[in-house]
Design a protein around this motif. Structure first.
Motif, PDB file in Angstrom:
ATOM      1  N   ALA A  35     -12.379  -8.525  41.598  1.00 58.93           N
ATOM      2  CA  ALA A  35     -13.149  -8.740  40.367  1.00 58.93           C
ATOM      3  C   ALA A  35     -12.196  -8.840  39.178  1.00 58.93           C
ATOM      4  CB  ALA A  35     -14.127  -7.603  40.154  1.00 58.93           C
ATOM      5  N   ARG A  36     -12.464  -9.787  38.302  1.00 62.96           N
ATOM      6  CA  ARG A  36     -11.597  -9.997  37.141  1.00 62.96           C
ATOM      7  C   ARG A  36     -12.434 -10.135  35.875  1.00 62.96           C
ATOM      8  NH1 ARG A  36     -10.094 -14.143  33.950  1.00 62.96           N
ATOM      9  NH2 ARG A  36      -8.010 -14.121  33.036  1.00 62.96           N
ATOM     10  N   ILE A  37     -12.130  -9.303  34.890  1.00 60.29           N
ATOM     11  CA  ILE A  37     -12.738  -9.396  33.571  1.00 60.29           C
ATOM     12  C   ILE A  37     -11.754 -10.121  32.659  1.00 60.29           C
ATOM     13  CG2 ILE A  37     -13.679  -8.118  31.603  1.00 60.29           C
ATOM     14  CD1 ILE A  37     -15.350  -7.806  34.078  1.00 60.29           C
ATOM     15  N   ASP A  38     -12.228 -11.124  31.937  1.00 55.99           N
ATOM     16  CA  ASP A  38     -11.368 -11.883  31.031  1.00 55.99           C
ATOM     17  C   ASP A  38     -10.687 -10.930  30.038  1.00 55.99           C
ATOM     18  OD1 ASP A  38     -10.439 -13.556  28.851  1.00 55.99           O
ATOM     19  OD2 ASP A  38     -11.740 -15.138  29.628  1.00 55.99           O
ATOM     20  N   PRO A  39      -9.357 -11.022  29.868  1.00 54.83           N
ATOM     21  CA  PRO A  39      -8.672 -10.155  28.900  1.00 54.83           C
ATOM     22  C   PRO A  39      -9.194 -10.309  27.475  1.00 54.83           C
ATOM     23  CG  PRO A  39      -7.076 -11.205  30.347  1.00 54.83           C
ATOM     24  CD  PRO A  39      -8.398 -11.865  30.619  1.00 54.83           C
ATOM     25  N   ALA A  40      -9.874 -11.418  27.194  1.00 59.84           N
ATOM     26  CA  ALA A  40     -10.440 -11.625  25.859  1.00 59.84           C
ATOM     27  C   ALA A  40     -11.891 -11.155  25.772  1.00 59.84           C
ATOM     28  CB  ALA A  40     -10.349 -13.109  25.479  1.00 59.84           C
ATOM     29  N   ASP A  41     -12.381 -10.457  26.805  1.00 60.77           N
ATOM     30  CA  ASP A  41     -13.777 -10.017  26.796  1.00 60.77           C
ATOM     31  C   ASP A  41     -14.009  -9.010  25.673  1.00 60.77           C
ATOM     32  OD1 ASP A  41     -16.136  -8.187  27.723  1.00 60.77           O
ATOM     33  OD2 ASP A  41     -16.285  -9.999  28.942  1.00 60.77           O
ATOM     34  N   ARG A  42     -15.033  -9.236  24.895  1.00 61.13           N
ATOM     35  CA  ARG A  42     -15.312  -8.400  23.732  1.00 61.13           C
ATOM     36  C   ARG A  42     -15.791  -6.995  24.112  1.00 61.13           C
ATOM     37  NH1 ARG A  42     -16.010 -10.865  18.748  1.00 61.13           N
ATOM     38  NH2 ARG A  42     -17.759  -9.469  18.257  1.00 61.13           N
ATOM     39  N   GLY A  43     -16.343  -6.872  25.318  1.00 62.93           N
ATOM     40  CA  GLY A  43     -16.705  -5.542  25.777  1.00 62.93           C
ATOM     41  C   GLY A  43     -15.477  -4.678  25.967  1.00 62.93           C
ATOM     42  N   PHE A  44     -14.428  -5.260  26.537  1.00 64.14           N
ATOM     43  CA  PHE A  44     -13.173  -4.557  26.760  1.00 64.14           C
ATOM     44  C   PHE A  44     -12.432  -4.313  25.450  1.00 64.14           C
ATOM     45  CE2 PHE A  44      -8.533  -5.224  27.421  1.00 64.14           C
ATOM     46  CZ  PHE A  44      -8.242  -3.989  27.977  1.00 64.14           C
ATOM     47  N   LEU A 103     -26.373   2.904  40.380  1.00 65.95           N
ATOM     48  CA  LEU A 103     -25.838   1.603  39.998  1.00 65.95           C
ATOM     49  C   LEU A 103     -25.605   1.625  38.503  1.00 65.95           C
ATOM     50  CD1 LEU A 103     -28.065  -1.047  41.860  1.00 65.95           C
ATOM     51  CD2 LEU A 103     -25.849  -0.120  42.570  1.00 65.95           C
ATOM     52  N   ARG A 104     -24.520   1.014  38.076  1.00 63.13           N
ATOM     53  CA  ARG A 104     -24.274   0.830  36.649  1.00 63.13           C
ATOM     54  C   ARG A 104     -24.277  -0.664  36.349  1.00 63.13           C
ATOM     55  NH1 ARG A 104     -20.535   2.909  31.782  1.00 63.13           N
ATOM     56  NH2 ARG A 104     -20.102   0.866  30.881  1.00 63.13           N
ATOM     57  N   LEU A 105     -25.100  -1.031  35.374  1.00 63.05           N
ATOM     58  CA  LEU A 105     -25.194  -2.406  34.908  1.00 63.05           C
ATOM     59  C   LEU A 105     -24.515  -2.488  33.544  1.00 63.05           C
ATOM     60  CD1 LEU A 105     -26.366  -5.320  34.750  1.00 63.05           C
ATOM     61  CD2 LEU A 105     -28.471  -4.280  33.882  1.00 63.05           C
ATOM     62  N   THR A 106     -23.517  -3.338  33.418  1.00 66.04           N
ATOM     63  CA  THR A 106     -22.782  -3.514  32.163  1.00 66.04           C
ATOM     64  C   THR A 106     -22.930  -4.952  31.701  1.00 66.04           C
ATOM     65  OG1 THR A 106     -21.152  -1.858  32.873  1.00 66.04           O
ATOM     66  CG2 THR A 106     -20.549  -3.265  31.015  1.00 66.04           C
ATOM     67  N   CYS A 107     -23.350  -5.141  30.456  1.00 65.95           N
ATOM     68  CA  CYS A 107     -23.497  -6.476  29.873  1.00 65.95           C
ATOM     69  C   CYS A 107     -22.695  -6.538  28.580  1.00 65.95           C
ATOM     70  CB  CYS A 107     -24.963  -6.777  29.558  1.00 65.95           C
ATOM     71  SG  CYS A 107     -26.061  -6.715  30.983  1.00 65.95           S
ATOM     72  N   THR A 108     -21.768  -7.481  28.482  1.00 64.74           N
ATOM     73  CA  THR A 108     -20.992  -7.648  27.259  1.00 64.74           C
ATOM     74  C   THR A 108     -21.270  -9.019  26.649  1.00 64.74           C
ATOM     75  OG1 THR A 108     -18.951  -8.780  27.971  1.00 64.74           O
ATOM     76  CG2 THR A 108     -19.174  -6.446  28.552  1.00 64.74           C
TER      77      THR A 108
END
Length: 270
Positions: free
Chosen positions: A21-30, A92-97
């Motif tokens: 799994a990969r989250i974009d480094p520019a993701d605003r959630g991160f 379960l954890r649901l995360t939405c950014t």
């Protein structure tokens, strides 16, 4: 010793091994905590109170001006995860950014939200807890007090401070000095024989378990002072994963009501 393989994750429509799994480094959630999450209890292979979680998620998305997640898509993701993990009990954890964006505070004109579902087979602790009153305050006027945002720093600091004082969790007061909640749970007090909890207007998050009890007529809304907590006939912490008795508050023993705890659990976590 048996080592369990990491459970898969669901990310933007795809079921993946956790390591892929990969989250974009520019993701605003991160980068900015720009997003929402829901933690949902799994029992007998089903998510408890799914509709309530989805309503709160949609309400939070509206407040934060996020695209409202598609409920059917999320329901399918949850079903896919439960099947893939063979998860009978856990969460379960649901995360939405808001998804990736350029540097700065303003989001891009075109939003591409990130939606992530992760699973845990760990069962939440059920034993009694020790609480201390936190020096950190809950801002009852902030919209963030009414949504499950990704920015949890005040609660993190409160929990860390509680640990330094030998406690399991912290009671958060609002700026006016009234009781709001604990760092991650609804606070329930038995006062004059009646289970009560602080109003949302005092900074309490509208918890899903809290809503179940209020709708069932088992929990009533009442503004509370710290003195009322200390004089309560019993105290409990409550969230979507567990309901627990409070054994101690600020070093003082709290009376126990195992019968009332059983009633709360039976309603929220059948």
């Amino acid at each position: 010793m048996t080592v369990m393989a990491p459970l898969p994750v669901w990310l933007n429509g795809r079921l993946l091994p956790a390591g892929q799994a990969r989250i974009d480094p520019a993701d605003r959630g991160f980068l900015l905590g720009d997003g929402l999450f829901e933690t949902m209890r799994v029992s007998s292979g089903h998510v408890m109170h799914f509709d309530r979680h989805m309503r709160r998620l949609a309400e939070g998305a509206t407040i934060l001006m996020l695209p409202v997640p598609d409920r059917a898509r999320l329901a399918a993701a949850v079903d896919e995860m439960l099947a893939a993990c063979a998860l009978g009990a856990g969460s379960l954890r649901l995360t939405c950014t808001r998804g990736p964006g350029p540097r700065g505070l303003l989001p891009p004109a075109e939003i591409a939200p990130t939606v992530l579902v992760t699973a845990s087979a760990t069962i939440a602790p059920q034993g009694p807890v020790r609480l201390v009153t936190s020096p950190y305050r809950r801002d009852e006027d902030s919209v963030l007090s009414r949504v499950k945002s990704l920015n949890y720093l005040p609660s993190i600091l409160a929990r860390m401070d509680a640990g330094r004082h030998g406690a399991d969790d912290a009671v958060l007061l609002n700026r006016g000095g009234y009781v709001a909640e604990t760092s991650a749970s609804t606070l329930v007090a038995c006062i004059d024989g009646q289970p009560v909890t602080p109003p949302v207007s005092d900074g309490a998050l509208p918890g899903t378990a809290r809503g179940v009890l209020v709708d069932a007529g088992l929990l009533h809304i009442r503004r509370m002072t710290p003195d009322m907590l200390r004089g309560a006939e019993a105290l409990f912490t409550l969230n979507s994963l567990c309901a627990r008795e409070v054994a101690m508050l600020d070093g003082h023993e709290i009376p126990r009501r195992p019968d009332l705890l059983a009633t709360l659990r039976a309603c929220v976590h059948p």
